[in-house]
Design a protein around this motif. Structure first.
Motif, PDB file in Angstrom:
ATOM      1  N   LYS A 277       4.564  26.070  -3.517  1.00 21.85           N
ATOM      2  CA  LYS A 277       4.664  25.718  -3.962  1.00 21.85           C
ATOM      3  C   LYS A 277       5.599  25.463  -5.467  1.00 21.85           C
ATOM      4  O   LYS A 277       5.232  26.696  -5.664  1.00 21.85           O
ATOM      5  CB  LYS A 277       3.699  24.391  -4.484  1.00 21.85           C
TER       6      LYS A 277
ATOM      7  N   THR B 252       4.426  20.022   3.625  1.00 20.87           N
ATOM      8  CA  THR B 252       4.755  19.723   2.282  1.00 20.87           C
ATOM      9  C   THR B 252       4.381  18.261   1.649  1.00 20.87           C
ATOM     10  O   THR B 252       3.090  18.035   2.580  1.00 20.87           O
ATOM     11  CB  THR B 252       6.101  19.133   2.813  1.00 20.87           C
ATOM     12  N   LEU B 253       4.508  18.192   0.675  1.00 21.73           N
ATOM     13  CA  LEU B 253       3.121  16.757   0.116  1.00 21.73           C
ATOM     14  C   LEU B 253       4.424  15.487   0.541  1.00 21.73           C
ATOM     15  O   LEU B 253       5.808  15.608   0.584  1.00 21.73           O
ATOM     16  CB  LEU B 253       3.653  17.324  -1.370  1.00 21.73           C
ATOM     17  N   THR B 254       4.321  14.789   1.233  1.00 15.93           N
ATOM     18  CA  THR B 254       5.487  13.299   1.333  1.00 15.93           C
ATOM     19  C   THR B 254       4.690  12.216   1.159  1.00 15.93           C
ATOM     20  O   THR B 254       3.234  11.712   1.031  1.00 15.93           O
ATOM     21  CB  THR B 254       5.284  13.670   2.405  1.00 15.93           C
ATOM     22  N   PHE B 255       5.173  11.320   1.578  1.00  9.72           N
ATOM     23  CA  PHE B 255       5.102   9.635   1.830  1.00  9.72           C
ATOM     24  C   PHE B 255       5.215   9.567   2.785  1.00  9.72           C
ATOM     25  O   PHE B 255       5.640   9.924   3.799  1.00  9.72           O
ATOM     26  CB  PHE B 255       6.085   8.473   0.612  1.00  9.72           C
TER      27      PHE B 255
ATOM     28  N   TYR C  54       0.668  -1.294  -0.236  1.00  7.23           N
ATOM     29  CA  TYR C  54       0.424  -0.025   0.030  1.00  7.23           C
ATOM     30  C   TYR C  54       1.335   1.433  -0.831  1.00  7.23           C
ATOM     31  O   TYR C  54       2.097   1.294   0.390  1.00  7.23           O
ATOM     32  CB  TYR C  54      -1.070  -0.046   0.910  1.00  7.23           C
ATOM     33  N   LEU C  55       0.157   2.360  -0.554  1.00  6.85           N
ATOM     34  CA  LEU C  55       0.498   3.718  -0.533  1.00  6.85           C
ATOM     35  C   LEU C  55       0.532   4.521   0.590  1.00  6.85           C
ATOM     36  O   LEU C  55      -1.117   4.670  -0.163  1.00  6.85           O
ATOM     37  CB  LEU C  55       0.856   3.861  -1.975  1.00  6.85           C
TER      38      LEU C  55
ATOM     39  N   THR D 209       0.040   8.399   0.151  1.00  6.64           N
ATOM     40  CA  THR D 209       0.478   9.968   0.289  1.00  6.64           C
ATOM     41  C   THR D 209      -0.616  10.852   0.878  1.00  6.64           C
ATOM     42  O   THR D 209      -1.111  10.908   0.754  1.00  6.64           O
ATOM     43  CB  THR D 209      -0.027   9.868  -1.976  1.00  6.64           C
TER      44      THR D 209
ATOM     45  N   PHE E 197       7.743  15.597  -5.450  1.00  8.02           N
ATOM     46  CA  PHE E 197       6.708  15.437  -4.599  1.00  8.02           C
ATOM     47  C   PHE E 197       5.321  16.349  -5.730  1.00  8.02           C
ATOM     48  O   PHE E 197       5.882  17.749  -5.482  1.00  8.02           O
ATOM     49  CB  PHE E 197       6.430  15.607  -3.176  1.00  8.02           C
TER      50      PHE E 197
ATOM     51  N   PHE F 149       4.088   2.413  -8.362  1.00  7.31           N
ATOM     52  CA  PHE F 149       4.617   1.627  -7.430  1.00  7.31           C
ATOM     53  C   PHE F 149       5.897   1.023  -8.413  1.00  7.31           C
ATOM     54  O   PHE F 149       6.346   0.545  -8.156  1.00  7.31           O
ATOM     55  CB  PHE F 149       4.426   1.053  -6.430  1.00  7.31           C
TER      56      PHE F 149
ATOM     57  N   ILE G  24      -9.407   2.058  -1.361  1.00  6.57           N
ATOM     58  CA  ILE G  24      -8.753   3.530  -1.649  1.00  6.57           C
ATOM     59  C   ILE G  24      -9.854   3.812   0.014  1.00  6.57           C
ATOM     60  O   ILE G  24     -10.850   3.841  -0.178  1.00  6.57           O
ATOM     61  CB  ILE G  24      -9.268   4.436  -2.782  1.00  6.57           C
TER      62      ILE G  24
ATOM     63  N   ASN H  41       6.152  19.894  -4.795  1.00  8.62           N
ATOM     64  CA  ASN H  41       7.881  20.447  -3.120  1.00  8.62           C
ATOM     65  C   ASN H  41       8.996  21.061  -4.372  1.00  8.62           C
ATOM     66  O   ASN H  41       8.783  22.640  -3.615  1.00  8.62           O
ATOM     67  CB  ASN H  41       8.201  19.517  -3.006  1.00  8.62           C
TER      68      ASN H  41
ATOM     69  N   ALA I 265       5.283   3.759   2.325  1.00  6.74           N
ATOM     70  CA  ALA I 265       5.784   3.354   0.981  1.00  6.74           C
ATOM     71  C   ALA I 265       5.512   1.661   1.348  1.00  6.74           C
ATOM     72  O   ALA I 265       6.710   1.173   0.659  1.00  6.74           O
ATOM     73  CB  ALA I 265       5.449   3.860  -0.541  1.00  6.74           C
ATOM     74  N   ARG I 266       4.880   0.693   1.033  1.00 10.11           N
ATOM     75  CA  ARG I 266       5.351  -1.005   1.709  1.00 10.11           C
ATOM     76  C   ARG I 266       4.472  -1.706   0.714  1.00 10.11           C
ATOM     77  O   ARG I 266       3.686  -1.751   0.083  1.00 10.11           O
ATOM     78  CB  ARG I 266       4.880  -0.967   3.027  1.00 10.11           C
TER      79      ARG I 266
ATOM     80  N   VAL J  60      -4.040   3.635  -0.812  1.00 12.92           N
ATOM     81  CA  VAL J  60      -4.312   2.910  -1.978  1.00 12.92           C
ATOM     82  C   VAL J  60      -3.811   1.475  -1.542  1.00 12.92           C
ATOM     83  O   VAL J  60      -2.515   1.547  -0.625  1.00 12.92           O
ATOM     84  CB  VAL J  60      -3.898   3.304  -3.233  1.00 12.92           C
TER      85      VAL J  60
ATOM     86  N   ASP K  67       9.255  19.458   1.458  1.00  6.22           N
ATOM     87  CA  ASP K  67       9.818  20.514   0.997  1.00  6.22           C
ATOM     88  C   ASP K  67      10.389  21.557   2.124  1.00  6.22           C
ATOM     89  O   ASP K  67      10.369  21.522   3.593  1.00  6.22           O
ATOM     90  CB  ASP K  67       8.242  21.336   0.964  1.00  6.22           C
TER      91      ASP K  67
ATOM     92  N   ILE L 256      -3.972  10.468   0.880  1.00  7.03           N
ATOM     93  CA  ILE L 256      -5.018   9.525  -0.475  1.00  7.03           C
ATOM     94  C   ILE L 256      -3.515   7.680   0.299  1.00  7.03           C
ATOM     95  O   ILE L 256      -2.885   7.552   0.154  1.00  7.03           O
ATOM     96  CB  ILE L 256      -4.541   9.448  -1.176  1.00  7.03           C
TER      97      ILE L 256
ATOM     98  N   SER M 264       8.782   4.071   2.084  1.00 11.66           N
ATOM     99  CA  SER M 264       9.265   5.438   2.343  1.00 11.66           C
ATOM    100  C   SER M 264      10.260   5.231   3.109  1.00 11.66           C
ATOM    101  O   SER M 264      11.189   5.086   3.768  1.00 11.66           O
ATOM    102  CB  SER M 264       7.897   5.842   3.503  1.00 11.66           C
TER     103      SER M 264
ATOM    104  N   PHE N 236      -9.339   7.701   1.991  1.00  9.59           N
ATOM    105  CA  PHE N 236      -8.992   8.896   2.378  1.00  9.59           C
ATOM    106  C   PHE N 236      -9.251   9.389   3.186  1.00  9.59           C
ATOM    107  O   PHE N 236     -10.509   9.335   4.221  1.00  9.59           O
ATOM    108  CB  PHE N 236      -9.745  10.380   1.488  1.00  9.59           C
TER     109      PHE N 236
END
Lengths: 324, 324, 324
Positions: C166, A40-43, A24-25, A27, C132, C62, A295, C153, A46-47, A322, C161, A320, A67, A297
């Motif tokens: 952004k 920031t956007l990040t993980f 699964y990921l 985000t 990202f 992925f 999925i 980022n 992430a496995r 997945v 970030d 999110i 990750s 959120f």
């Protein structure tokens, strides 16, 4: 010349179906309500992994964390990997790396958590969350009683044990009524050497009243600890006193629109003897939206409450997830 | 926007069966009989990969090592990865990373070794065990004669060559009788620069008398060496003199209870000219138990014998291996 | 006790076909025509991944990079990983890590490049190439118009970030005639902090006249930059002035023997205001041979032209690529 010997390259003998690829990921977008508006956007996680059976009673599990923000190595590493012997439902045995059988929340699969983060107390005191060990498990989600007892190195992943004594960790839970489960956890270990010990207790309770779920835990911990083991799931470990504790209560409700609102109150005291430093409370208000079982959120607002000196550190997390 | 182009996500055209996922996990318990009773649960190897054919004569092999204790990087890295052209059984060609074609034991798949560890001489002198190169192979397990010759960087994995000359390494074996094979290995290389060379020879013999198997090797090595290349399979490299050698003899017996007892005697001399330092002998007594061809238990007792100064360093190793 | 919950180990419910394993390996031989005849066998890229659908309009991607020579971490790391919502062909949305939507060449899949390396200007100025972000894409290879706009980022992979603003990056292309496409790219970002900005423009054109293909790009870039983000695909980042630009023109021809000769001329100016330092031109002469759509051989000769001080640094690159 590879390690896979002289076998033909393509498997055509029907053995492939016993291999399951999974993962699964997560985000995530993090926004901190401080002066500099950190965001920031990040993980989060992430496995991916491989699991399967190699014989009726023998199975394996092989999962990597990709990750870069968990584990401190910055790249992909082996997280959970174990062989299991599952002949007896009341004494399943696994050997390898896996999570410590301590605390309900720690043992909830990371893709099934109701809030984005585990409670602070679980991340700070049940550390290392993952370790080398041998575990015996009994029961499953259909039985009233479940237990797990493990002997573990006590040092965490990616390192060998530096002391000759092993840690013992265990957890048991019992479904008192259809709507109520209680449980407890225990740990006695040697975090750094053969002399200084660590003792931990945990209590847990889950109430399920139709669509309403109330879950609470309390963890008490004293003695030595290994700062290098890090906090759970990439969290920054804090300095601990000799005695520390914490707990949380979490209320969630499954609506008919696939939306699940959640409220969590928690506190963490890194040093019971010195109340003024480090004590923190946090309230999380959030909601989960399940598009389907693959999925999800998640939106969480974390209101951090410092008792003595207030800091602008409330955080908004949006994730999110997945699964595959 | 990914590297896989605009293709639809799901393969429905029957191409998937040419991909084979494979791997194995070796979970191990090490106990050292010294003052401090060092002992730890650990992984020996934890590998997984993908292999398959992309055309009649072309295949690929892509395997990663996820054990944190091999390779010195602490996380997952690419170990063996090569493309092969296999039209001619007497001149199969592969390009990429793979094991040096030197020594029977080094070229035995890591999941098919009779003792948990390879011999000290193989780990210390056939280093780097893996490297970038081009190899030509002839024969297979059904032919009397087999050979392999490789041109390799000589520096090992994860680095580029630092000198302009390539190493040449080769091995050949011949089945003299149904019960007896002999073989030899050769290496001539430039471990560190274009001037200082390294020359190595190896001899091997296997006797198979019904269920009894006797296997022996001798390796001689002289000249320059690259300490940074490490020992084989995560072993600590020792200081070498200008000339060094070693050998082993290993006796195993396949009983009808799926149990295979094994005895191995070996010695290693890191500096032939100075007998007193570093010379070591070791005896390994062990047994393998094969649950089936996917699961194996191994128990080894290693009696280390130092000729001049005795050290308490006998080791007990217990391993569970699961292949998938 | 693993993260995959209590599910049975083997999937027998027909869900596996939605998982596609994919990847490719680029094994390469580099020879530099200098005094010391530097040459090495190496990997360019070594990638594998999993992709699939989890619902009609939701898919995931992925992918890991296992080549030790890209990304600076020396081991396997997560490169492209994103979730996509693809209900609307003119507004597909992805969130995660992926390549910046800037420049035709950067957005050409790494296994579909006509020359072994991207142009210097693409590797030096479109950096970080991966990051990202959230991207909205419209059109596909069957539509005349395509576009992509991303919020990112601006710091690259494996880091969060460090500023609150952004970056915005976008690219659009339009097929003017059957034989001609034109396009443009734009980036406005904050490489290091909230104050210093970076602005970049790119123009691109592709002519396809039967088997002849002519492709050209020009990139202009000014303002701040983040040296730590590295160059694209493992290339060494150079020092940049305040204004810099570069471009290339590439001509290739598809013969009927599966051989594709290619010629590329390019230049890169890291500091427009100071012509004498760093300005470079390069000509690449090469050929691609496609055994089938899974295996490709590439041979490139790179003639480096330094305008002021000539250096012996012409390079011969030979690559075998296998896709799976």
């Amino acid at each position: 010349q590879g390690c896979d010997g002289d076998d033909p390259a393509a498997a055509t003998d029907g053995t492939v179906p016993t291999i399951k690829i999974f993962g699964y990921l997560q985000t995530q977008y993090d926004y901190t309500f401080n002066d500099i508006h950190e965001n920031t956007l990040t993980f989060k996680r992430a496995r991916f992994g491989i699991r399967g059976k190699v014989k009726d009673d023998f199975s394996y599990y092989f999962m990597l964390e990709a990750s870069p923000f968990i584990g401190g190595v910055g790249s992909t590493y082996l997280m959970d990997a174990f062989v299991s012997y599952e002949k007896y439902n009341w004494a399943k045995i696994s050997v390898g790396t896996f999570k410590q059988p301590f605390s309900l929340e720690v043992n909830t699969p990371c893709n099934g958590l109701t809030t984005i983060n585990r409670s602070i107390v679980a991340d700070q005191l049940v550390a290392p969350q993952r370790d080398f060990g041998l575990i015996v498990l009994g029961g499953n989600k259909y039985t009233k009683f479940r237990y797990a007892v493990a002997l573990m190195n006590g040092r965490g992943l990616n390192v060998v044990d530096n002391n000759s004594k092993k840690d013992i960790i265990g957890r048991a839970s019992y479904k008192l009524f259809d709507f109520m489960s209680i449980g407890g956890s225990f740990r006695y270990g040697y975090p750094n050497n053969n002399d200084n010990t660590r003792t931990s207790y945990g209590g847990e309770m889950v109430l399920t009243l139709n669509n309403l779920k109330i879950q609470g835990e309390y963890i008490y911990d004293e003695g030595d600890y290994n700062r290098a083991a890090g906090g759970g799931c990439g969290s920054e470990p804090v300095e601990l006193g000799n005695k520390r504790d914490g707990g949380y209560i979490m209320i969630s409700y499954d609506t008919k629109w696939k939306v699940q609102p959640v409220f969590k109150y928690e506190y963490f005291d890194p040093n019971i003897d010195v109340k003024k430093i480090g004590y923190q409370e946090m309230m999380t208000i959030g909601a989960n939206y399940f598009v389907n079982d693959k999925i999800r959120f998640q939106l969480n607002y974390q209101a951090h409450i410092e008792t003595y000196i207030n800091i602008d550190n409330d955080i908004l997390l949006a994730q999110i997830q997945v699964k595959f």
